[in-house]
Design an enzyme around this catalytic site. Structure first.
Site, PDB file in Angstrom:
ATOM      1  N   HIS A  33      -2.234   1.741   9.458  1.00  0.00           N
ATOM      2  CA  HIS A  33      -3.088   2.396  10.461  1.00  0.00           C
ATOM      3  C   HIS A  33      -4.348   1.567  10.722  1.00  0.00           C
ATOM      4  CE1 HIS A  33      -4.828   5.933  12.575  1.00  0.00           C
ATOM      5  NE2 HIS A  33      -5.967   5.430  12.133  1.00  0.00           N
ATOM      6  N   GLU A  34      -5.035   1.212   9.651  1.00  0.00           N
ATOM      7  CA  GLU A  34      -6.276   0.453   9.813  1.00  0.00           C
ATOM      8  C   GLU A  34      -6.009  -0.959  10.327  1.00  0.00           C
ATOM      9  OE1 GLU A  34      -8.973   2.003   9.766  1.00  0.00           O
ATOM     10  OE2 GLU A  34      -8.190   3.838   8.853  1.00  0.00           O
TER      11      GLU A  34
END
Length: 379
Positions: A33-34
């Site tokens: 996600h990051e």
């Protein structure tokens, strides 16, 4: 003492059997996600101060040649990417603290970028979660294929919605609410989340189409990981004789297409669940937090690595969907601000953003408290 140590460190214990699989699943999902935010932000020319897995005190870290601090922190329940100029949680473009940035920093600061670059960077986190799910499914389908069964009715449970609707043994499902079905799993997918809804089924019987209407009812079952789940059923059974289960194999390209389709089905079912949950039509115990996820990770690890990877895929798509909800401080809340900014051609006022952020933050805290309560006491 030895018994306590064994309970903690054995594959059946809390540390190796539950905590390690949980941290593996969560770390992979958070990292992807990051990384989505990071890669798209960098591609858009935005500077990055820090990339962190976890919160709190830094355990280990290093600086790369671009000046980004990559670090692993003590509380492994999330992560973040801190862009240049990103001074507060609202990501306010009028934050007075950004006035202290140098000219070089202002050129790569998050808030000085066009709204489409900011939106693309924010959307990239959930997008990468979806891509991770697609990638996992594609590899699994290419490596193992999947078993499918014909959408046939072997028997009908007495007193069930199917029996009341007139569905009979030997019938073949043609469509469910207008959607064509090809396997028995298609029928289960289209029915399982619609308890209480009148559903129209087209059945093939003696060479002719017969239309019936049945209303699924909730039934408690155990999933493959041993969790008790509420599933809507109509009361039909498929068996090996009439279902003729078979293994379908895929080329890598076919596997990718099926993976995209399967991910789309999960997104659709999750959205359907959230809408029904919001109006009180779903069991609250279907929602769980870190404690439930940790238990599922432990069960998946016992079944094998491929099960753990499937849990990663399912959790990843769930995290992606939740982050797209239009609630600050989630990614969807920021995207809502950027959509308004694109329409009115100026940023939303800092006062309005802060007020909505506080409200959204309370909603997120309330949701977290709710799932923790479910984990520990409610279910």
């Amino acid at each position: 003492m030895n018994e306590l140590l064994h309970a903690l460190t054995s594959t059946e214990g809390i540390l190796i059997g539950t905590l390690v699989p949980f941290l593996f699943v969560l770390t992979v999902v958070v990292f992807v996600h990051e990384m989505g935010h990071y890669l798209v932000g960098r591609a858009c020319g935005i500077g990055v101060n820090a990339f962190s897995i976890g919160f709190g005190p830094e355990l280990i870290g290093f600086n790369d040649r671009h000046g980004t601090r990559w670090k692993l922190c003590a509380i492994p329940l999330g992560g973040y990417v801190k862009f240049v100029g990103d001074m507060n949680a609202t990501s306010s473009p009028t934050d007075p603290e950004t006035a202290g940035l140098s000219e070089a920093e202002r050129k790569v600061a998050f808030h000085t970028q066009p709204v489409w670059k900011r939106a693309a960077t924010v959307f990239a986190g959930p997008l990468f979660n979806f891509l991770l799910t697609i990638a996992v499914f594609a590899v699994l389908f290419a490596a193992y294929g999947r078993y499918v069964a014909e959408p046939m009715v072997a028997s009908v449970t007495a007193g069930s919605p199917a029996a009341e609707a007139g569905i009979m043994p030997g019938d073949r499902f043609v469509s469910v609410d207008g959607e064509k079905v090809e396997t028995f799993a298609d029928v289960q997918r289209l029915v399982s989340g619609r308890a209480g809804d009148a559903i129209t089924f087209v059945m093939l019987r003696d060479g002719k189409d017969v239309t019936v209407v049945a209303t699924p009812r909730l039934m408690e079952q155990q999933d493959a990981l041993g969790n008790k789940v509420q599933v809507a059923i109509i009361g039909v059974v498929n068996n090996q004789e009439v279902g003729q289960p078979r293994l379908v194999t895929y080329t890598p390209v076919q596997a990718l297409g099926v993976a995209v389709e399967e991910t789309g089905h999960i997104i659709e079912r999750t959205g359907q669940f959230l809408k029904r949950f919001a109006v009180g039509r779903e069991d609250k115990c279907q929602l769980g937090g870190p404690v439930k996820i940790a238990g599922m990770a432990g069960q998946a690890a016992k079944l094998g690595f491929e099960w753990l990877v499937q849990l990663v895929a399912l959790l990843s798509v769930g995290i992606g969907i939740l982050n797209l909800l239009p609630i600050p401080p989630l990614d969807g809340g920021h995207l809502l601000f950027y959509a308004v900014e694109a329409v009115i051609r100026r940023p939303v006022s800092e006062r309005m953003m802060e007020a909505m952020y506080r409200t959204g933050f309370l909603l997120v805290l309330g949701f977290m408290g709710f799932v923790f309560w479910n984990d520990l006491f409610g279910c």
